[in-house]
Design a protein around this motif. Structure first.
Motif, PDB file in Angstrom:
ATOM      1  N   ALA A  25      16.871 -39.229  12.502  1.00  0.00           N
ATOM      2  CA  ALA A  25      16.570 -38.098  13.379  1.00  0.00           C
ATOM      3  C   ALA A  25      16.093 -38.499  14.762  1.00  0.00           C
ATOM      4  N   PHE A  26      15.830 -39.785  14.978  1.00  0.00           N
ATOM      5  CA  PHE A  26      15.406 -40.210  16.304  1.00  0.00           C
ATOM      6  C   PHE A  26      15.779 -41.666  16.505  1.00  0.00           C
ATOM      7  N   THR A  27      15.695 -42.115  17.755  1.00  0.00           N
ATOM      8  CA  THR A  27      16.081 -43.477  18.113  1.00  0.00           C
ATOM      9  C   THR A  27      14.866 -44.385  18.060  1.00  0.00           C
ATOM     10  N   LEU A  28      14.960 -45.392  17.187  1.00  0.00           N
ATOM     11  CA  LEU A  28      13.833 -46.308  17.016  1.00  0.00           C
ATOM     12  C   LEU A  28      13.578 -47.173  18.244  1.00  0.00           C
ATOM     13  N   GLU A  29      14.600 -47.371  19.053  1.00  0.00           N
ATOM     14  CA  GLU A  29      14.542 -48.332  20.154  1.00  0.00           C
ATOM     15  C   GLU A  29      13.348 -48.115  21.070  1.00  0.00           C
ATOM     16  N   TYR A  30      12.925 -46.865  21.247  1.00  0.00           N
ATOM     17  CA  TYR A  30      11.908 -46.548  22.242  1.00  0.00           C
ATOM     18  C   TYR A  30      10.504 -46.428  21.670  1.00  0.00           C
ATOM     19  N   PHE A  31      10.368 -46.832  20.404  1.00  0.00           N
ATOM     20  CA  PHE A  31       9.065 -46.716  19.750  1.00  0.00           C
ATOM     21  C   PHE A  31       8.645 -48.044  19.163  1.00  0.00           C
ATOM     22  N   ALA A  32       7.338 -48.290  19.179  1.00  0.00           N
ATOM     23  CA  ALA A  32       6.799 -49.440  18.466  1.00  0.00           C
ATOM     24  C   ALA A  32       6.874 -49.159  16.979  1.00  0.00           C
ATOM     25  N   ILE A  33       7.435 -50.082  16.239  1.00  0.00           N
ATOM     26  CA  ILE A  33       7.577 -49.945  14.798  1.00  0.00           C
ATOM     27  C   ILE A  33       6.729 -51.013  14.124  1.00  0.00           C
ATOM     28  N   GLY A  34       5.916 -50.568  13.198  1.00  0.00           N
ATOM     29  CA  GLY A  34       5.059 -51.494  12.471  1.00  0.00           C
ATOM     30  C   GLY A  34       5.438 -51.577  11.009  1.00  0.00           C
ATOM     31  N   TRP A  35       5.244 -52.739  10.439  1.00  0.00           N
ATOM     32  CA  TRP A  35       5.342 -52.931   8.989  1.00  0.00           C
ATOM     33  C   TRP A  35       3.926 -53.098   8.452  1.00  0.00           C
ATOM     34  N   TYR A  93       5.635 -52.310   0.915  1.00  0.00           N
ATOM     35  CA  TYR A  93       5.773 -52.444   2.363  1.00  0.00           C
ATOM     36  C   TYR A  93       6.294 -51.125   2.946  1.00  0.00           C
ATOM     37  N   TYR A  94       5.606 -50.662   3.977  1.00  0.00           N
ATOM     38  CA  TYR A  94       5.970 -49.429   4.671  1.00  0.00           C
ATOM     39  C   TYR A  94       6.296 -49.749   6.128  1.00  0.00           C
ATOM     40  N   CYS A  95       7.266 -49.032   6.689  1.00  0.00           N
ATOM     41  CA  CYS A  95       7.416 -49.036   8.132  1.00  0.00           C
ATOM     42  C   CYS A  95       6.875 -47.709   8.656  1.00  0.00           C
ATOM     43  N   ALA A  96       6.344 -47.759   9.869  1.00  0.00           N
ATOM     44  CA  ALA A  96       5.695 -46.571  10.403  1.00  0.00           C
ATOM     45  C   ALA A  96       5.651 -46.644  11.921  1.00  0.00           C
ATOM     46  N   THR A  97       5.452 -45.473  12.538  1.00  0.00           N
ATOM     47  CA  THR A  97       5.315 -45.417  13.983  1.00  0.00           C
ATOM     48  C   THR A  97       4.483 -44.199  14.376  1.00  0.00           C
ATOM     49  N   ASP A  98       4.119 -44.173  15.651  1.00  0.00           N
ATOM     50  CA  ASP A  98       3.419 -43.041  16.264  1.00  0.00           C
ATOM     51  C   ASP A  98       4.416 -42.367  17.207  1.00  0.00           C
ATOM     52  N   ALA A 115       4.856 -40.997  11.362  1.00  0.00           N
ATOM     53  CA  ALA A 115       6.162 -41.126  10.724  1.00  0.00           C
ATOM     54  C   ALA A 115       6.137 -42.378   9.864  1.00  0.00           C
ATOM     55  N   TRP A 116       6.461 -42.216   8.597  1.00  0.00           N
ATOM     56  CA  TRP A 116       6.377 -43.311   7.622  1.00  0.00           C
ATOM     57  C   TRP A 116       7.662 -43.397   6.818  1.00  0.00           C
ATOM     58  N   GLY A 117       8.010 -44.613   6.451  1.00  0.00           N
ATOM     59  CA  GLY A 117       9.032 -44.794   5.446  1.00  0.00           C
ATOM     60  C   GLY A 117       8.414 -44.597   4.071  1.00  0.00           C
ATOM     61  N   GLN A 118       9.257 -44.543   3.068  1.00  0.00           N
ATOM     62  CA  GLN A 118       8.802 -44.228   1.721  1.00  0.00           C
ATOM     63  C   GLN A 118       8.182 -45.418   1.014  1.00  0.00           C
ATOM     64  N   GLY A 119       8.280 -46.612   1.577  1.00  0.00           N
ATOM     65  CA  GLY A 119       7.720 -47.798   0.943  1.00  0.00           C
ATOM     66  C   GLY A 119       8.738 -48.499   0.072  1.00  0.00           C
ATOM     67  N   THR A 120       8.724 -49.811   0.132  1.00  0.00           N
ATOM     68  CA  THR A 120       9.605 -50.620  -0.704  1.00  0.00           C
ATOM     69  C   THR A 120       8.778 -51.748  -1.307  1.00  0.00           C
ATOM     70  N   LEU A 121       8.930 -51.954  -2.602  1.00  0.00           N
ATOM     71  CA  LEU A 121       8.094 -52.902  -3.339  1.00  0.00           C
ATOM     72  C   LEU A 121       8.658 -54.310  -3.232  1.00  0.00           C
ATOM     73  N   VAL A 122       7.787 -55.223  -2.827  1.00  0.00           N
ATOM     74  CA  VAL A 122       8.106 -56.649  -2.810  1.00  0.00           C
ATOM     75  C   VAL A 122       7.222 -57.328  -3.856  1.00  0.00           C
ATOM     76  N   THR A 123       7.855 -58.010  -4.792  1.00  0.00           N
ATOM     77  CA  THR A 123       7.128 -58.733  -5.830  1.00  0.00           C
ATOM     78  C   THR A 123       7.514 -60.197  -5.760  1.00  0.00           C
ATOM     79  N   VAL A 124       6.515 -61.037  -5.543  1.00  0.00           N
ATOM     80  CA  VAL A 124       6.745 -62.482  -5.465  1.00  0.00           C
ATOM     81  C   VAL A 124       6.123 -63.119  -6.699  1.00  0.00           C
TER      82      VAL A 124
END
Length: 126
Positions: A25-35, A93-98, A115-124
């Protein structure tokens, strides 16, 4: 408005995974994206961020030299390449932005994240 995060899985110590974060729904390019990650029983931890103005990057000390964040603007996707994974990297792990911070700087988790992603599980684990 939501993000979509995927790419987690089970990996042995020393292995690699690449996480992806996209938006429809929007362009990520113009926003800071955090993990941001959250391990069982622990508080959320900002891991990495890419800024919305000049693509400068930020890494937590715990992942410096092992994780790399990048963008592919043509695919409207931000990636987190994770190498030399350790058991202590196990988390959701979630990605998110303001979205109110156009061209925002890192670390974006210092801002209210709306704005948040739904989360993805990383198991090491071996």
């Amino acid at each position: 408005v939501q993000l979509q995060a995927f790419g987690g899985g089970l990996v042995q110590p020393g292995g690699s995974l690449r996480l992806s974060c996209s938006a429809s729904a929007f362009t990520l390019e113009y926003f800071a994206i955090g993990w941001i990650r959250q391990a069982p029983g622990k508080e959320r931890e900002g891991v990495s961020c890419i800024s919305g103005d000049d693509d400068s990057t930020y890494y937590a000390d715990s992942v410096k030299g092992r994780f790399t964040i990048s963008r592919d603007n043509a695919k409207n996707t931000v990636y987190l390449q994770m190498n030399s994974l350790k058991p202590e990297d196990t988390a959701v792990y979630y990605c998110a932005t303001d979205l109110l911070s156009y061209g925002g700087s890192c670390p974006i988790w210092d801002n209210p994240l709306d704005a948040w992603g739904q989360g993805t599980l990383v198991t090491v684990s071996s």
